[in-house]
Design an enzyme around this catalytic site. Structure first.
Site, PDB file in Angstrom:
ATOM      1  N   HIS A  48      -7.278  14.319 -13.790  1.00  0.00           N
ATOM      2  CA  HIS A  48      -8.556  14.941 -13.461  1.00  0.00           C
ATOM      3  C   HIS A  48      -9.690  14.144 -14.109  1.00  0.00           C
ATOM      4  O   HIS A  48      -9.529  13.634 -15.214  1.00  0.00           O
ATOM      5  CB  HIS A  48      -8.601  16.381 -14.000  1.00  0.00           C
ATOM      6  CG  HIS A  48      -7.633  17.308 -13.315  1.00  0.00           C
ATOM      7  ND1 HIS A  48      -6.734  18.083 -13.999  1.00  0.00           N
ATOM      8  CD2 HIS A  48      -7.442  17.576 -12.002  1.00  0.00           C
ATOM      9  CE1 HIS A  48      -6.032  18.807 -13.140  1.00  0.00           C
ATOM     10  NE2 HIS A  48      -6.436  18.521 -11.923  1.00  0.00           N
ATOM     11  N   GLY A  49     -10.815  14.057 -13.444  1.00  0.00           N
ATOM     12  CA  GLY A  49     -11.985  13.372 -14.024  1.00  0.00           C
ATOM     13  C   GLY A  49     -12.043  11.919 -13.579  1.00  0.00           C
ATOM     14  O   GLY A  49     -11.457  11.543 -12.571  1.00  0.00           O
ATOM     15  N   ASN A  60      -6.965  17.241  -3.722  1.00  0.00           N
ATOM     16  CA  ASN A  60      -8.043  17.906  -4.461  1.00  0.00           C
ATOM     17  C   ASN A  60      -9.128  16.918  -4.893  1.00  0.00           C
ATOM     18  O   ASN A  60      -8.823  15.893  -5.509  1.00  0.00           O
ATOM     19  CB  ASN A  60      -7.483  18.514  -5.755  1.00  0.00           C
ATOM     20  CG  ASN A  60      -6.667  19.756  -5.514  1.00  0.00           C
ATOM     21  OD1 ASN A  60      -6.404  20.134  -4.385  1.00  0.00           O
ATOM     22  ND2 ASN A  60      -6.271  20.401  -6.588  1.00  0.00           N
ATOM     23  N   GLU A 100       2.008  24.889 -10.504  1.00  0.00           N
ATOM     24  CA  GLU A 100       2.077  23.527 -11.079  1.00  0.00           C
ATOM     25  C   GLU A 100       3.243  23.353 -12.039  1.00  0.00           C
ATOM     26  O   GLU A 100       3.589  24.267 -12.792  1.00  0.00           O
ATOM     27  CB  GLU A 100       0.759  23.234 -11.812  1.00  0.00           C
ATOM     28  CG  GLU A 100       0.747  21.891 -12.540  1.00  0.00           C
ATOM     29  CD  GLU A 100      -0.621  21.533 -13.121  1.00  0.00           C
ATOM     30  OE1 GLU A 100      -1.653  21.924 -12.548  1.00  0.00           O
ATOM     31  OE2 GLU A 100      -0.640  20.850 -14.160  1.00  0.00           O
ATOM     32  N   THR A 106     -14.467  16.072  -9.200  1.00  0.00           N
ATOM     33  CA  THR A 106     -15.468  15.291  -9.943  1.00  0.00           C
ATOM     34  C   THR A 106     -16.457  14.593  -9.001  1.00  0.00           C
ATOM     35  O   THR A 106     -17.656  14.531  -9.280  1.00  0.00           O
ATOM     36  CB  THR A 106     -14.744  14.258 -10.842  1.00  0.00           C
ATOM     37  OG1 THR A 106     -13.827  14.982 -11.677  1.00  0.00           O
ATOM     38  CG2 THR A 106     -15.709  13.486 -11.711  1.00  0.00           C
ATOM     39  N   THR A 155     -10.522  12.257  -7.264  1.00  0.00           N
ATOM     40  CA  THR A 155     -11.713  11.407  -7.450  1.00  0.00           C
ATOM     41  C   THR A 155     -11.336  10.060  -8.052  1.00  0.00           C
ATOM     42  O   THR A 155     -10.680  10.005  -9.095  1.00  0.00           O
ATOM     43  CB  THR A 155     -12.730  12.105  -8.383  1.00  0.00           C
ATOM     44  OG1 THR A 155     -13.106  13.339  -7.780  1.00  0.00           O
ATOM     45  CG2 THR A 155     -13.970  11.233  -8.614  1.00  0.00           C
ATOM     46  N   HIS A 191      -3.395  16.252  -7.105  1.00  0.00           N
ATOM     47  CA  HIS A 191      -4.556  16.547  -7.964  1.00  0.00           C
ATOM     48  C   HIS A 191      -5.193  15.248  -8.427  1.00  0.00           C
ATOM     49  O   HIS A 191      -4.596  14.181  -8.331  1.00  0.00           O
ATOM     50  CB  HIS A 191      -4.100  17.387  -9.163  1.00  0.00           C
ATOM     51  CG  HIS A 191      -3.912  18.833  -8.802  1.00  0.00           C
ATOM     52  ND1 HIS A 191      -4.729  19.824  -9.276  1.00  0.00           N
ATOM     53  CD2 HIS A 191      -3.031  19.427  -7.969  1.00  0.00           C
ATOM     54  CE1 HIS A 191      -4.341  20.978  -8.763  1.00  0.00           C
ATOM     55  NE2 HIS A 191      -3.305  20.771  -7.970  1.00  0.00           N
ATOM     56  N   ASP A 236      -8.743  27.361  -7.795  1.00  0.00           N
ATOM     57  CA  ASP A 236      -8.080  26.211  -8.418  1.00  0.00           C
ATOM     58  C   ASP A 236      -7.540  26.640  -9.792  1.00  0.00           C
ATOM     59  O   ASP A 236      -7.872  27.742 -10.277  1.00  0.00           O
ATOM     60  CB  ASP A 236      -9.136  25.086  -8.538  1.00  0.00           C
ATOM     61  CG  ASP A 236      -8.532  23.715  -8.733  1.00  0.00           C
ATOM     62  OD1 ASP A 236      -7.326  23.542  -8.517  1.00  0.00           O
ATOM     63  OD2 ASP A 236      -9.294  22.788  -9.098  1.00  0.00           O
ATOM     64  N   HIS A 237      -6.770  25.762 -10.448  1.00  0.00           N
ATOM     65  CA  HIS A 237      -6.153  26.017 -11.765  1.00  0.00           C
ATOM     66  C   HIS A 237      -6.612  27.299 -12.458  1.00  0.00           C
ATOM     67  O   HIS A 237      -7.719  27.338 -13.002  1.00  0.00           O
ATOM     68  CB  HIS A 237      -6.510  24.886 -12.738  1.00  0.00           C
ATOM     69  CG  HIS A 237      -6.006  23.566 -12.316  1.00  0.00           C
ATOM     70  ND1 HIS A 237      -4.760  23.114 -12.630  1.00  0.00           N
ATOM     71  CD2 HIS A 237      -6.593  22.589 -11.577  1.00  0.00           C
ATOM     72  CE1 HIS A 237      -4.595  21.908 -12.124  1.00  0.00           C
ATOM     73  NE2 HIS A 237      -5.700  21.561 -11.473  1.00  0.00           N
TER      74      HIS A 237
HETATM   75  P1  13P Z   1     -10.865  15.326  -9.690  1.00  0.00           P
HETATM   76  O1  13P Z   1     -11.884  16.050 -10.493  1.00  0.00           O
HETATM   77  O2  13P Z   1     -10.315  14.141 -10.393  1.00  0.00           O
HETATM   78  O3  13P Z   1     -11.337  15.024  -8.313  1.00  0.00           O
HETATM   79  O4  13P Z   1      -9.587  16.305  -9.542  1.00  0.00           O
HETATM   80  C1  13P Z   1      -9.716  17.449  -8.781  1.00  0.00           C
HETATM   81  C2  13P Z   1      -8.557  18.365  -8.967  1.00  0.00           C
HETATM   82  O5  13P Z   1      -7.425  17.953  -9.002  1.00  0.00           O
HETATM   83  C3  13P Z   1      -8.866  19.780  -9.060  1.00  0.00           C
HETATM   84  O6  13P Z   1      -7.743  20.558  -9.331  1.00  0.00           O
END
Ligand code: 13P
Length: 284
Positions: free
Chosen positions: A180-181, A230, A134, A233, A211, A208, A82-83
């Site tokens: 994210h998060g 993805n 990205e 979290t 969650t 992305h 990932d990233h």
């Molecule tokens: P979350 O942590 O919000 O699920 O995002 C995951 C993500 O995009 C990882 O690259």
């Protein structure tokens, strides 16, 4: 089965109107939960590792868990970094056997993002490794990558077309308003932007910040062209809650394997729910 090709998985998903779940693992137990959930649902799946997790465990430990689970598995499994901003770490993962990597040069000026992403595509393709890249800046915290609200910006559609033509990634991650998060309010997803980009670029789109998105948001994004979703979290919460809840309910019992089982179950239930939601069940 040997590790699967993410590009093939995602093209099938795009054509079939579903998405493949990409779950960020934390250790062997969570990797096993991802694989066994996918097997139970007969779904293709992506095991995703953050750069931080790779640095914590080292590439050889992670590749040995994944290969051992994939060897005896009946479903296609890709292992994706990932990233990652660090070209040396990307190279290390490619050399160690990852089947896919993400270059995240989105914080760089547009032309530098193109040239760094192209460099990774060149490095990866000679080893049959797929690449996600990205554009725009996805807000929130993904392990070591912090993007503040004031620095977040959505992908520009014209730049997205140019970026995909010049980089030719196997999977494209445009910032479309997810984060994210944990979401602090209702996320504002730029559906029109997603639709426009998905119609105009060749690679499948990665969503992305999975969650906390509502079921109808996932469904709409998938219907508009997201073929990879993805989730990170959610697994972090299940990892800790599975452990803590079991211990709170059985606080005189000190049997670590039972706690590990409880954690595994908590992780697997959530992953299965996602696989069902993304429509990838039965698509292995
Ligand atoms: P979350 O942590 O919000 O699920 O995002 C995951 C993500 O995009 C990882 O690259």
């Amino acid at each position: 089965m040997p590790l699967g090709n993410m590009s093939i998985m995602l093209s099938r998903a795009k054509d079939g109107g579903y998405a493949v779940g990409a779950f960020n693992i934390l250790d062997y137990n969570s990797t096993k939960a991802v694989v066994l959930a996918a097997e139970q649902m007969n779904a293709p799946v992506i095991i995703q590792t953050s750069a931080k997790t790779v640095i914590y465990w080292g590439t050889s430990a992670i590749i040995s868990w994944v290969q051992q689970l994939a060897d005896t598995s009946s479903v296609p499994i890709a292992l994706h970094l990932d990233h990652c901003k660090d070209l040396d770490l990307i190279k290390e993962c490619i050399d160690a056997g990852w089947s896919s990597v993400m270059i995240d040069a989105s914080s760089k000026p547009f032309d530098d993002n193109i040239s760094l992403s192209r460099q990774v595509v060149k490095m990866a393709r000679s080893k049959y490794v797929t690449v996600e890249a990205e554009l725009g800046a996805i807000v929130g915290v993904e392990d070591d990558i912090h993007v503040r609200h004031q620095d977040a910006h959505l992908a520009d559609p014209e730049q997205a077309i140019e970026f995909c033509k010049k980089v030719e990634p196997d999977c494209f991650a445009p910032a479309i308003g997810t984060a994210h998060g944990i979401y602090k309010g209702v996320p504002k997803i730029a559906y029109d932007l997603l639709e426009e980009i998905a119609a105009k670029v060749a690679p499948p789109i990665a969503l992305h910040g999975g969650t906390g998105l509502a079921d109808d948001v996932f469904k709409k994004c998938i219907s508009l062209g997201c073929a990879k979703v993805n989730i990170s979290t959610q697994l972090k919460y299940a990892f800790i809650d599975g452990f803590v809840n079991y211990h709170n309910a059985n606080n005189t019992e000190y049997n670590p394997l039972k706690v590990i089982d409880a954690q595994f179950d908590e992780l697997k239930v959530g992953i299965i729910e996602n696989i069902n939601l993304f429509g990838s069940a039965g698509k292995a």
